[in-house]
Write a protein that holds these residues in place. Structure first.
Motif, PDB file in Angstrom:
ATOM      1  N   ILE A  47      40.621  49.849  34.192  1.00  0.00           N
ATOM      2  CA  ILE A  47      40.300  48.555  34.812  1.00  0.00           C
ATOM      3  C   ILE A  47      40.943  47.419  34.019  1.00  0.00           C
ATOM      4  O   ILE A  47      41.603  46.534  34.577  1.00  0.00           O
ATOM      5  N   LEU A  48      40.772  47.441  32.691  1.00  0.00           N
ATOM      6  CA  LEU A  48      41.334  46.393  31.853  1.00  0.00           C
ATOM      7  C   LEU A  48      42.859  46.389  31.903  1.00  0.00           C
ATOM      8  O   LEU A  48      43.493  45.324  31.920  1.00  0.00           O
ATOM      9  N   ASN A  49      43.459  47.572  31.935  1.00  0.00           N
ATOM     10  CA  ASN A  49      44.915  47.649  31.998  1.00  0.00           C
ATOM     11  C   ASN A  49      45.469  46.958  33.249  1.00  0.00           C
ATOM     12  O   ASN A  49      46.493  46.264  33.191  1.00  0.00           O
ATOM     13  N   VAL A  50      44.804  47.143  34.377  1.00  0.00           N
ATOM     14  CA  VAL A  50      45.255  46.506  35.619  1.00  0.00           C
ATOM     15  C   VAL A  50      45.098  44.987  35.514  1.00  0.00           C
ATOM     16  O   VAL A  50      45.979  44.222  35.915  1.00  0.00           O
ATOM     17  N   ILE A  51      43.972  44.531  34.949  1.00  0.00           N
ATOM     18  CA  ILE A  51      43.760  43.092  34.761  1.00  0.00           C
ATOM     19  C   ILE A  51      44.890  42.492  33.921  1.00  0.00           C
ATOM     20  O   ILE A  51      45.472  41.460  34.272  1.00  0.00           O
ATOM     21  N   GLN A  52      45.201  43.141  32.810  1.00  0.00           N
ATOM     22  CA  GLN A  52      46.247  42.627  31.926  1.00  0.00           C
ATOM     23  C   GLN A  52      47.608  42.619  32.610  1.00  0.00           C
ATOM     24  O   GLN A  52      48.404  41.686  32.447  1.00  0.00           O
ATOM     25  N   HIS A  53      47.886  43.670  33.382  1.00  0.00           N
ATOM     26  CA  HIS A  53      49.172  43.752  34.079  1.00  0.00           C
ATOM     27  C   HIS A  53      49.316  42.632  35.111  1.00  0.00           C
ATOM     28  O   HIS A  53      50.429  42.134  35.351  1.00  0.00           O
ATOM     29  N   LYS A  54      48.194  42.225  35.714  1.00  0.00           N
ATOM     30  CA  LYS A  54      48.222  41.176  36.738  1.00  0.00           C
ATOM     31  C   LYS A  54      48.370  39.784  36.132  1.00  0.00           C
ATOM     32  O   LYS A  54      48.679  38.821  36.841  1.00  0.00           O
ATOM     33  N   GLY A  55      48.106  39.646  34.815  1.00  0.00           N
ATOM     34  CA  GLY A  55      48.225  38.344  34.173  1.00  0.00           C
ATOM     35  C   GLY A  55      47.162  37.351  34.600  1.00  0.00           C
ATOM     36  O   GLY A  55      47.406  36.140  34.664  1.00  0.00           O
ATOM     37  N   ILE A  56      45.954  37.849  34.872  1.00  0.00           N
ATOM     38  CA  ILE A  56      44.843  36.990  35.295  1.00  0.00           C
ATOM     39  C   ILE A  56      43.887  36.789  34.121  1.00  0.00           C
ATOM     40  O   ILE A  56      43.553  37.749  33.430  1.00  0.00           O
ATOM     41  N   GLY A  57      43.459  35.569  33.896  1.00  0.00           N
ATOM     42  CA  GLY A  57      42.500  35.275  32.834  1.00  0.00           C
ATOM     43  C   GLY A  57      41.150  34.863  33.394  1.00  0.00           C
ATOM     44  O   GLY A  57      41.011  34.611  34.602  1.00  0.00           O
ATOM     45  N   ASP A  58      40.144  34.796  32.524  1.00  0.00           N
ATOM     46  CA  ASP A  58      38.787  34.386  32.903  1.00  0.00           C
ATOM     47  C   ASP A  58      38.296  35.210  34.097  1.00  0.00           C
ATOM     48  O   ASP A  58      37.784  34.668  35.086  1.00  0.00           O
ATOM     49  N   VAL A  59      38.447  36.529  33.990  1.00  0.00           N
ATOM     50  CA  VAL A  59      38.177  37.399  35.129  1.00  0.00           C
ATOM     51  C   VAL A  59      37.382  38.623  34.695  1.00  0.00           C
ATOM     52  O   VAL A  59      37.504  39.093  33.568  1.00  0.00           O
ATOM     53  N   ILE A  60      36.556  39.119  35.612  1.00  0.00           N
ATOM     54  CA  ILE A  60      35.855  40.383  35.411  1.00  0.00           C
ATOM     55  C   ILE A  60      36.021  41.238  36.657  1.00  0.00           C
ATOM     56  O   ILE A  60      36.104  40.708  37.776  1.00  0.00           O
ATOM     57  N   VAL A  61      36.106  42.546  36.450  1.00  0.00           N
ATOM     58  CA  VAL A  61      36.076  43.501  37.558  1.00  0.00           C
ATOM     59  C   VAL A  61      35.014  44.549  37.230  1.00  0.00           C
ATOM     60  O   VAL A  61      35.051  45.153  36.154  1.00  0.00           O
ATOM     61  N   VAL A  62      34.077  44.741  38.141  1.00  0.00           N
ATOM     62  CA  VAL A  62      33.085  45.805  38.038  1.00  0.00           C
ATOM     63  C   VAL A  62      33.362  46.810  39.150  1.00  0.00           C
ATOM     64  O   VAL A  62      33.494  46.413  40.318  1.00  0.00           O
TER      65      VAL A  62
END
Length: 208
Positions: free
Chosen positions: A89-104
């Motif tokens: 989950i975190l890897n996808v967030i980092q790849h997208k370049g999005i900050g101040d974000v959570i994914v559950v």
């Protein structure tokens, strides 16, 4: 529709969305949204647990600040084999370049084991699906205020926040109302004047 990064270098979620992916009868429900700090992130996780109380796993990752130099990041496999849920989950967030974000990503087990590789692909896929549709805004630097006030002050505070682009991150009711408000930096001076006019008290936030 996604907006390009501002001069601050990254984008943030404009709202909260939810998407669902089915893999071999297991349901993966991914919810993505904005968070400003660890407390807000954990409250976001709790809301997912409340909405899906009978699910087997609620795995998550969040990232606060610029994704290239994150001020805070964390993840949880929530009972899945180590490294098969929170990290993807975190890897996808980092790849997208999005900050101040959570994914559950909440999982309902469908009776068929997916194996470690299958879990990694499923959690990453559910996250990808949610973030692909997530509306984004250019990052606006904000300053957090922890406040204590009387019940009568809540509506004026909410009205000021709506008019000035501030975000109410949390609110609790006791003998007095306590709240966390994130204020755009260009509105901080005006907000401090508003606090003085209303008699609203700024309190020191507890240590995370």
């Amino acid at each position: 529709m996604s907006q390009p990064p501002s001069s601050t270098g990254y984008v943030t979620p404009a709202t909260t969305i939810e998407r669902e992916l089915e893999v071999k009868k297991s349901r993966f429900i991914a919810r993505a949204g904005p968070v400003a700090d660890r407390r807000a992130a954990l409250a976001f996780v709790d809301s997912m647990k409340t909405d899906y109380p009978d699910a087997r796993h609620h795995c998550w990752a969040y990232l606060v600040g610029n994704p290239d130099t994150a001020a805070s990041a964390a993840m949880s496999d929530d009972g899945e084999p180590s490294g098969t849920a929170g990290k993807p989950i975190l890897n996808v967030i980092q790849h997208k370049g999005i900050g101040d974000v959570i994914v559950v990503v909440t999982r309902y087990f469908g009776g068929v084991k997916l194996g470690a590789g299958g879990l990694v692909r499923a959690y990453a896929g559910a996250t990808q699906q949610a973030l692909a549709d997530l509306p984004l805004d250019a990052h606006r630097p904000q300053q957090g205020f922890d406040l204590a006030f009387d019940f009568a002050d809540e509506q004026p505070l909410r009205h000021w926040a709506e008019q000035h682009g501030a975000q109410l991150q949390s609110i609790d009711y006791g003998n007095r109302v306590t709240a966390r408000l994130d204020v755009p930096v260009e509105q901080v001076e005006a907000f401090q004047a508003f606090l003085g006019s209303q008699g609203i008290e700024r309190i020191k936030p507890p240590d995370d």
